[in-house]
Motif scaffolding. Structure first.
Motif, PDB file in Angstrom:
ATOM      1  N   SER A  31      87.419  11.321  91.660  1.00 27.36           N
ATOM      2  CA  SER A  31      87.759  12.594  91.017  1.00 27.36           C
ATOM      3  C   SER A  31      87.072  13.740  91.731  1.00 27.36           C
ATOM      4  O   SER A  31      86.009  13.558  92.349  1.00 27.36           O
ATOM      5  CB  SER A  31      87.386  12.592  89.525  1.00 27.36           C
ATOM      6  OG  SER A  31      85.982  12.512  89.357  1.00 27.36           O
ATOM      7  N   VAL A  46      92.103  13.574  89.371  1.00 22.51           N
ATOM      8  CA  VAL A  46      91.732  12.158  89.426  1.00 22.51           C
ATOM      9  C   VAL A  46      92.601  11.538  90.508  1.00 22.51           C
ATOM     10  O   VAL A  46      93.820  11.752  90.534  1.00 22.51           O
ATOM     11  CB  VAL A  46      91.969  11.452  88.079  1.00 22.51           C
ATOM     12  CG1 VAL A  46      91.739   9.945  88.211  1.00 22.51           C
ATOM     13  CG2 VAL A  46      91.050  12.035  87.004  1.00 22.51           C
ATOM     14  N   ARG A  78      93.487   8.007  93.123  1.00 20.66           N
ATOM     15  CA  ARG A  78      93.451   6.547  93.176  1.00 20.66           C
ATOM     16  C   ARG A  78      92.708   6.089  94.425  1.00 20.66           C
ATOM     17  O   ARG A  78      93.140   6.367  95.549  1.00 20.66           O
ATOM     18  CB  ARG A  78      94.874   5.990  93.175  1.00 20.66           C
ATOM     19  CG  ARG A  78      94.960   4.466  93.098  1.00 20.66           C
ATOM     20  CD  ARG A  78      96.394   4.007  93.043  1.00 20.66           C
ATOM     21  NE  ARG A  78      97.106   4.287  94.279  1.00 20.66           N
ATOM     22  CZ  ARG A  78      98.008   5.259  94.428  1.00 20.66           C
ATOM     23  NH1 ARG A  78      98.329   6.045  93.411  1.00 20.66           N
ATOM     24  NH2 ARG A  78      98.618   5.439  95.597  1.00 20.66           N
ATOM     25  N   ILE A 125      85.803   6.764  84.512  1.00 25.52           N
ATOM     26  CA  ILE A 125      87.215   6.739  84.896  1.00 25.52           C
ATOM     27  C   ILE A 125      87.624   5.276  85.025  1.00 25.52           C
ATOM     28  O   ILE A 125      87.011   4.516  85.779  1.00 25.52           O
ATOM     29  CB  ILE A 125      87.448   7.491  86.217  1.00 25.52           C
ATOM     30  CG1 ILE A 125      87.118   8.985  86.020  1.00 25.52           C
ATOM     31  CG2 ILE A 125      88.880   7.330  86.707  1.00 25.52           C
ATOM     32  CD1 ILE A 125      87.143   9.785  87.313  1.00 25.52           C
ATOM     33  N   THR A 126      88.633   4.868  84.282  1.00 22.06           N
ATOM     34  CA  THR A 126      88.996   3.466  84.193  1.00 22.06           C
ATOM     35  C   THR A 126      90.252   3.157  85.008  1.00 22.06           C
ATOM     36  O   THR A 126      90.938   4.059  85.491  1.00 22.06           O
ATOM     37  CB  THR A 126      89.240   3.078  82.725  1.00 22.06           C
ATOM     38  OG1 THR A 126      90.347   3.848  82.221  1.00 22.06           O
ATOM     39  CG2 THR A 126      88.005   3.365  81.866  1.00 22.06           C
ATOM     40  N   SER A 154      93.075   2.179  83.990  1.00 17.63           N
ATOM     41  CA  SER A 154      94.295   2.724  83.390  1.00 17.63           C
ATOM     42  C   SER A 154      94.504   4.188  83.770  1.00 17.63           C
ATOM     43  O   SER A 154      95.641   4.664  83.815  1.00 17.63           O
ATOM     44  CB  SER A 154      94.233   2.593  81.863  1.00 17.63           C
ATOM     45  OG  SER A 154      93.133   3.324  81.330  1.00 17.63           O
ATOM     46  N   GLU A 155      93.418   4.913  84.069  1.00 14.05           N
ATOM     47  CA  GLU A 155      93.529   6.327  84.443  1.00 14.05           C
ATOM     48  C   GLU A 155      93.945   6.513  85.891  1.00 14.05           C
ATOM     49  O   GLU A 155      94.531   7.548  86.231  1.00 14.05           O
ATOM     50  CB  GLU A 155      92.196   7.036  84.198  1.00 14.05           C
ATOM     51  CG  GLU A 155      91.823   7.177  82.737  1.00 14.05           C
ATOM     52  CD  GLU A 155      90.492   7.868  82.566  1.00 14.05           C
ATOM     53  OE1 GLU A 155      90.447   9.108  82.647  1.00 14.05           O
ATOM     54  OE2 GLU A 155      89.486   7.162  82.368  1.00 14.05           O
ATOM     55  N   ALA A 192      97.594   7.628  89.279  1.00 12.51           N
ATOM     56  CA  ALA A 192      96.999   8.785  89.948  1.00 12.51           C
ATOM     57  C   ALA A 192      97.445   8.824  91.406  1.00 12.51           C
ATOM     58  O   ALA A 192      97.741   7.796  92.015  1.00 12.51           O
ATOM     59  CB  ALA A 192      95.477   8.718  89.865  1.00 12.51           C
ATOM     60  N   HIS A 226      80.883  13.947  85.169  1.00 16.74           N
ATOM     61  CA  HIS A 226      82.289  14.354  85.113  1.00 16.74           C
ATOM     62  C   HIS A 226      82.420  15.457  86.147  1.00 16.74           C
ATOM     63  O   HIS A 226      81.696  16.454  86.093  1.00 16.74           O
ATOM     64  CB  HIS A 226      82.681  14.852  83.723  1.00 16.74           C
ATOM     65  CG  HIS A 226      84.139  15.175  83.599  1.00 16.74           C
ATOM     66  ND1 HIS A 226      84.706  16.288  84.185  1.00 16.74           N
ATOM     67  CD2 HIS A 226      85.145  14.514  82.961  1.00 16.74           C
ATOM     68  CE1 HIS A 226      85.998  16.312  83.899  1.00 16.74           C
ATOM     69  NE2 HIS A 226      86.289  15.248  83.170  1.00 16.74           N
TER      70      HIS A 226
END
Length: 240
Positions: free
Chosen positions: A69, A89, A91, A106-107, A109-110, A114, A209
């Motif tokens: 991110s 975000v 990948r 950040i998981t 699924s997020e 991306a 974050h």
């Protein structure tokens, strides 16, 4: 090629390097970025367009880990431009590590839908162009961004930054008072983002974050300049 190890806060080598990179970059967006990022070292910090940047990564080694991110907050010494904030975000090319998820939250699924960093590089460079980047600990943002650009665009992307951690280190790690503390056997003063903000009376924020940490870094620089420098301080005395 110019060795970046020789670049010091007060040397004019950064403008020389940026001008050369503007002429030799093959990627048009990278060339435009370097062409627009040539602030003179004598520019007063109070007149410089600034942008705070923070990244969350899957680890600390840019050769084995990746960016997940990026947060940006444009600002000046008198104003935080939250309406112009940017947050992505992205990948990573390798699976997330359980240890890194515990830090940046950040998981999988997020990131499943991306974009790859390559898809947002042009937006990122446009948001940084013409501004002096401010970070807290440049030894994360600088090598990770450079490694990501080299792997995707075959271009090096290094540029001057104001490092708020480095500014704290000048006071609490490198000064005569800091050396005296070490001689007395006292532990070093923490220069982490949270502890640095605390010394200037800034409120605590939840860390790790990218967007929140970018905002925290922008506020910290404002406080550092107000307490220990002047709006007329040349940026060449502050950047690294």
């Amino acid at each position: 090629m110019l060795s970046l190890r020789s670049l010091k806060p007060s040397t004019p080598s950064w403008p020389d390097y940026l001008a050369r990179r503007a002429g030799e970059a093959r990627d048009p967006c990278v060339a435009d970025f370097f062409a627009s990022s040539q602030l003179a070292p004598e520019t007063p910090i109070g007149e410089a367009p600034l942008v705070a940047m923070d990244m969350e990564t899957t680890g600390l080694d840019e050769r084995r880990h990746a960016i997940v991110s990026i947060g940006l907050v444009p600002f000046s010494l008198s104003r935080i431009r939250l309406a112009e904030r940017r947050y992505w975000v992205v990948r990573p090319p390798r699976p997330l590590l359980r240890q890194s998820v515990a830090f940046h939250h950040i998981t999988d699924s997020e990131i499943v839908d991306a974009p790859d960093l390559d898809e947002i590089i042009d937006e990122l460079l446009a948001a940084l162009a013409g501004r002096l980047v401010v970070v807290h600990y440049r030894h994360i943002e600088r090598p990770f961004l450079d490694a990501a650009m080299q792997s995707r665009r075959r271009e090096s992307l290094r540029f001057p930054m104001i490092d708020t951690m480095s500014l704290e280190a000048r006071i609490h790690r490198q000064s005569l008072w800091a050396r005296f503390r070490r001689w007395m056997g006292r532990p070093p003063v923490s220069i982490r983002l949270h502890n640095s903000r605390e010394r200037y009376g800034l409120p605590p924020y939840q860390g790790h974050h990218a967007l929140i940490d970018a905002l925290a870094t922008a506020e910290l620089l404002q406080a550092q300049i107000a307490a220990r420098h002047q709006p007329g301080t040349p940026i060449g005395q502050l950047w690294s």
